[in-house]
Design a protein around this motif. Structure first.
Motif, PDB file in Angstrom:
ATOM      1  N   SER A  14       0.831  -1.204   0.000  1.00  0.00           N
ATOM      2  CA  SER A  14       0.000   0.000   0.000  1.00  0.00           C
ATOM      3  C   SER A  14       0.861   1.249   0.000  1.00  0.00           C
ATOM      4  O   SER A  14       0.608   2.198  -0.747  1.00  0.00           O
ATOM      5  N   ALA A  15       1.909   1.245   0.845  1.00  0.00           N
ATOM      6  CA  ALA A  15       2.780   2.413   0.949  1.00  0.00           C
ATOM      7  C   ALA A  15       3.584   2.634  -0.332  1.00  0.00           C
ATOM      8  O   ALA A  15       3.621   3.743  -0.874  1.00  0.00           O
ATOM      9  N   VAL A  16       4.210   1.577  -0.843  1.00  0.00           N
ATOM     10  CA  VAL A  16       5.091   1.698  -2.009  1.00  0.00           C
ATOM     11  C   VAL A  16       4.306   2.039  -3.273  1.00  0.00           C
ATOM     12  O   VAL A  16       4.676   2.941  -4.034  1.00  0.00           O
ATOM     13  N   ILE A  17       3.200   1.327  -3.504  1.00  0.00           N
ATOM     14  CA  ILE A  17       2.394   1.582  -4.700  1.00  0.00           C
ATOM     15  C   ILE A  17       1.761   2.965  -4.637  1.00  0.00           C
ATOM     16  O   ILE A  17       1.766   3.722  -5.613  1.00  0.00           O
ATOM     17  N   GLY A  18       1.200   3.319  -3.486  1.00  0.00           N
ATOM     18  CA  GLY A  18       0.560   4.622  -3.349  1.00  0.00           C
ATOM     19  C   GLY A  18       1.522   5.770  -3.562  1.00  0.00           C
ATOM     20  O   GLY A  18       1.191   6.757  -4.233  1.00  0.00           O
ATOM     21  N   ASP A  19       2.726   5.645  -3.017  1.00  0.00           N
ATOM     22  CA  ASP A  19       3.723   6.707  -3.166  1.00  0.00           C
ATOM     23  C   ASP A  19       4.135   6.861  -4.629  1.00  0.00           C
ATOM     24  O   ASP A  19       4.305   7.981  -5.124  1.00  0.00           O
ATOM     25  N   ALA A  20       4.284   5.738  -5.345  1.00  0.00           N
ATOM     26  CA  ALA A  20       4.656   5.799  -6.764  1.00  0.00           C
ATOM     27  C   ALA A  20       3.532   6.408  -7.602  1.00  0.00           C
ATOM     28  O   ALA A  20       3.783   7.230  -8.488  1.00  0.00           O
ATOM     29  N   LEU A  21       2.297   6.005  -7.334  1.00  0.00           N
ATOM     30  CA  LEU A  21       1.169   6.577  -8.069  1.00  0.00           C
ATOM     31  C   LEU A  21       1.098   8.082  -7.859  1.00  0.00           C
ATOM     32  O   LEU A  21       0.834   8.852  -8.785  1.00  0.00           O
ATOM     33  N   TYR A  79       6.724   7.099  11.565  1.00  0.00           N
ATOM     34  CA  TYR A  79       7.649   7.956  10.837  1.00  0.00           C
ATOM     35  C   TYR A  79       9.023   7.304  10.713  1.00  0.00           C
ATOM     36  O   TYR A  79       9.719   7.472   9.713  1.00  0.00           O
ATOM     37  N   SER A  80       9.428   6.555  11.726  1.00  0.00           N
ATOM     38  CA  SER A  80      10.740   5.898  11.668  1.00  0.00           C
ATOM     39  C   SER A  80      10.753   4.829  10.584  1.00  0.00           C
ATOM     40  O   SER A  80      11.757   4.651   9.886  1.00  0.00           O
ATOM     41  N   VAL A  81       9.632   4.108  10.412  1.00  0.00           N
ATOM     42  CA  VAL A  81       9.548   3.082   9.375  1.00  0.00           C
ATOM     43  C   VAL A  81       9.488   3.720   7.994  1.00  0.00           C
ATOM     44  O   VAL A  81      10.181   3.300   7.064  1.00  0.00           O
ATOM     45  N   PHE A  82       8.675   4.755   7.850  1.00  0.00           N
ATOM     46  CA  PHE A  82       8.555   5.414   6.551  1.00  0.00           C
ATOM     47  C   PHE A  82       9.862   6.103   6.163  1.00  0.00           C
ATOM     48  O   PHE A  82      10.186   6.211   4.974  1.00  0.00           O
ATOM     49  N   GLU A  83      10.618   6.558   7.156  1.00  0.00           N
ATOM     50  CA  GLU A  83      11.923   7.146   6.856  1.00  0.00           C
ATOM     51  C   GLU A  83      12.850   6.080   6.275  1.00  0.00           C
ATOM     52  O   GLU A  83      13.603   6.341   5.342  1.00  0.00           O
ATOM     53  N   LYS A  84      12.789   4.868   6.822  1.00  0.00           N
ATOM     54  CA  LYS A  84      13.587   3.763   6.271  1.00  0.00           C
ATOM     55  C   LYS A  84      13.155   3.460   4.842  1.00  0.00           C
ATOM     56  O   LYS A  84      13.975   3.091   3.994  1.00  0.00           O
ATOM     57  N   LEU A  85      11.859   3.593   4.588  1.00  0.00           N
ATOM     58  CA  LEU A  85      11.333   3.362   3.243  1.00  0.00           C
ATOM     59  C   LEU A  85      11.632   4.521   2.302  1.00  0.00           C
ATOM     60  O   LEU A  85      11.243   4.484   1.132  1.00  0.00           O
ATOM     61  N   ASP A  86      12.311   5.550   2.833  1.00  0.00           N
ATOM     62  CA  ASP A  86      12.643   6.737   2.036  1.00  0.00           C
ATOM     63  C   ASP A  86      11.371   7.346   1.466  1.00  0.00           C
ATOM     64  O   ASP A  86      11.270   7.629   0.275  1.00  0.00           O
ATOM     65  N   MET A  87      10.408   7.543   2.350  1.00  0.00           N
ATOM     66  CA  MET A  87       9.095   8.014   1.937  1.00  0.00           C
ATOM     67  C   MET A  87       8.632   9.118   2.895  1.00  0.00           C
ATOM     68  O   MET A  87       8.706   8.965   4.105  1.00  0.00           O
ATOM     69  N   GLU A  88       8.163  10.213   2.312  1.00  0.00           N
ATOM     70  CA  GLU A  88       7.685  11.330   3.132  1.00  0.00           C
ATOM     71  C   GLU A  88       6.197  11.153   3.440  1.00  0.00           C
ATOM     72  O   GLU A  88       5.375  10.987   2.547  1.00  0.00           O
ATOM     73  N   ILE A  89       5.872  11.159   4.718  1.00  0.00           N
ATOM     74  CA  ILE A  89       4.481  11.094   5.172  1.00  0.00           C
ATOM     75  C   ILE A  89       4.201  12.369   5.956  1.00  0.00           C
ATOM     76  O   ILE A  89       4.826  12.628   6.990  1.00  0.00           O
TER      77      ILE A  89
END
Length: 585
Positions: free
Chosen positions: A138-145, A249-259
């Motif tokens: 959900s996180a990876v696909i949504g961020d790319a879209l 936020y710590s997990v999303f930071e590892k994913l290199d994703m801004e939330i």
């Protein structure tokens, strides 16, 4: 800078004019497709011939006679039953690429003429619970879209519909009331500590809830207090939310994703609006009372014994479920956020739920011809055995552990290839390569399909992996550095080799691919384009010397322009997918 007209659009325009002159009554918008040989074919001829009751090959021949060769079209011929093979001039290819090269911001790609507003619901973790492998897609696909839609000019608004409401919070809050000080203020902990604290409280409260009937009753009453807005209860609930956000936020930071914090709008945000949603649905006749519950029925959706499957808006005891919060969210997104598209990146197993929610919203008039809703259902992450990904003990894999292992594997690959990188640089590249590998493996698969999580394959330098693309980008940067005083420059007067033409035509198709992938919510199409780009570049580099043996200066400059534009396109395309492209590897 002004957008650059793609070569395919230029050919389309000329073919449209020729077809209109041949068949004035026919549509002047023929369909074009790219062939494997990087030329163009019009399969619209076949459809037009059928409508006109004409021989398609004869019609194609008449169209060809009206197409004038010139600056763009070098040659055109009829192929097969009526396809048109078009050869582009070398000059047109080079001049178009030069125009794209001059636009450092957008590579000549235009913005959408009539962009809308898309609300994307993605990355939906649960408060007080660890994120696991099931949260990855959900996180990876949504961020790319979102990246692709933003690039086309669409206005996007993120919504992270986190699970922050429900009966389990009565248990957690009651435990915290009876054991004060178990949670430190969110400002005093990091992500790992926050999750450790939350896990400890959750497990302890669950043990007490299951063993002590009196505590269980107090916890149930605490749910009522939460739903009624009791001040003390809400303050403790907010502690759980705040501490969970630190972890998120710590997990999303590892994913290199801004939330963004203002885009985290959980179930609780719609709590006050759910009674009105229920009232409106009942007053409009969309929902009806059945056995004390407020439900919506659908003739075409039936379960066992051919009985209709209801969408439960309000339970018989007065409580609200997921349907009520989802319908209230739709009202908010359409009315307050003025969305023209609602995009949900949610597990495919919830497809039936959203099908019913969307239909109920249409009946209520909240979804109209001007507002569309789409459930981007995604498949499951599987282990190497083809079964849902689990640990050896049969437990769900923690997302953080998965990401850490990916970075560790990537570090081994980078260290093996590194020639002039320090250990700090190796670790920095390892994070970019490892996280990129995880994202690309997901995004290069059609979202509705399951895929196997195989780290060995993901971090391989060979095959369709992000590492292959990242190394192609880094290799080009090395070539540009070694070129010295010879710099990229266009020379339209030069004749291009076949490998140069193939690469150039593919580079020109970048914008069209992004728009197609964004319109179809298909990030795997952009991933496939980028992989083919890297493959075509490899072929070009093998067949067309850039530095050694040194070609004539004008040829070297022209080829360096192809190199640099390939690098820029790889960088831009990977960025839209949320993947880094290190300058050195």
């Amino acid at each position: 800078m002004a957008p650059v007209t793609s070569l395919s659009d230029s050919v389309n325009q000329q073919l449209s004019s020729a077809i209109s002159a041949t068949l004035p009554e026919a549509s002047a918008d023929p369909l074009l497709r790219r062939s494997d040989r990087a030329d163009f074919q019009a399969n619209g001829i076949l459809a037009l011939a059928k409508k006109a009751k004409a021989n398609p090959r004869e019609l194609a021949t008449q169209v060809v006679a009206k197409v004038e060769s010139g600056d763009v079209i070098k040659d055109i011929e009829v192929s097969g039953p009526g396809f048109l093979n078009v050869t582009i001039t070398d000059r047109a290819i080079t001049e178009t690429l030069a125009a794209r090269y001059a636009d450092t911001a957008r590579l000549g790609v235009p913005l959408a003429e009539h962009p809308g507003t898309t609300v994307i619901d993605y990355a939906q973790p649960n408060v007080a619970k660890e994120m696991h492998v099931g949260h990855l897609r959900s996180a990876v696909i949504g961020d790319a879209l979102r990246g692709m839609l933003d690039f086309t000019g669409e206005r996007t608004i993120g919504r992270h519909h986190i699970g922050d409401w429900g009966t389990q919070f009565g248990m957690l809050i009651q435990y915290l009331l009876e054991h004060p000080g178990e949670l430190a203020p969110a400002s005093e902990v990091d992500g790992e500590q926050a999750m450790s604290n939350l896990n400890r409280v959750y497990k302890a409260s669950r043990v007490l809830f299951d063993a002590d009937e009196e505590f269980k009753e107090r916890a149930r009453k605490r749910v009522v207090a939460l739903q009624s807005g009791d001040k003390e209860t809400l303050e403790l609930w907010q502690q759980f939310v705040d501490e969970s956000k630190v972890y998120f936020y710590s997990v999303f930071e590892k994913l290199d994703m801004e939330i963004r914090d203002d885009e985290i709008v959980g179930e609780s945000a719609y709590n006050d609006g759910m009674p009105e949603t229920a009232r409106l649905l009942e007053e409009m006749g969309v929902a009806e009372r059945s056995e004390g519950a407020l439900v919506v029925f659908f003739d075409e959706i039936r379960g066992k014994d051919d009985q209709p499957v209801p969408l439960i808006v309000q339970k018989a005891d007065g409580g609200f479920g997921y349907a009520a919060s989802d319908l209230t969210a739709i009202r908010n997104r359409v009315v307050d956020l003025r969305a023209t598209t609602l995009l949900y990146v949610v597990d495919v197993r919830q497809s039936l739920h959203f099908k019913m929610v969307f239909e109920a919203a249409r009946r209520a008039g909240w979804l109209t011809d001007g507002v569309t809703a789409h459930n981007m259902g995604y498949g499951t992450v599987l282990g190497a055995d083809g079964k849902p990904f689990k640990t050896r003990e049969g437990e769900t894999v923690k997302l953080e552990d998965l990401l850490d292992e990916a970075v560790q594997r990537a570090a081994e690959v980078v260290r093996e290839k590194a020639k002039d990188l320090t250990e700090d640089e190796i670790q920095e590249r390892a994070a970019q390569v490892g996280i990129g590998a995880v994202k690309y493996a997901d995004l290069s698969t059609s979202p509705n399909r399951d895929y196997k999580f195989d780290l060995d394959q993901m971090v391989s330098l060979n095959g369709d992996t992000s590492v292959y693309l990242q190394y192609a980008y880094a290799r080009i940067q090395s070539i540009l550095r070694k070129a010295g005083e010879v710099r990229p420059a266009a020379h339209p007067e030069l004749e291009l080799a076949d490998a140069e033409r193939a690469l150039g035509l593919h580079l020109d198709a970048f914008g069209g691919t992004v728009f197609e992938a964004a319109a179809e919510y298909a990030p795997h199409k952009l991933a496939a384009y980028l992989y083919q780009l890297a493959s075509l570049y490899t072929s070009f580099y093998d067949k067309c010397p850039v530095i050694k043996p040194a070609p004539p200066k004008d040829v070297a400059e022209n080829r360096l322009l192809l190199c640099d534009l390939t690098a820029r396109t790889l960088h831009q395309g990977m960025a839209l997918l949320g993947i880094r492209t290190p300058e050195r590897l």
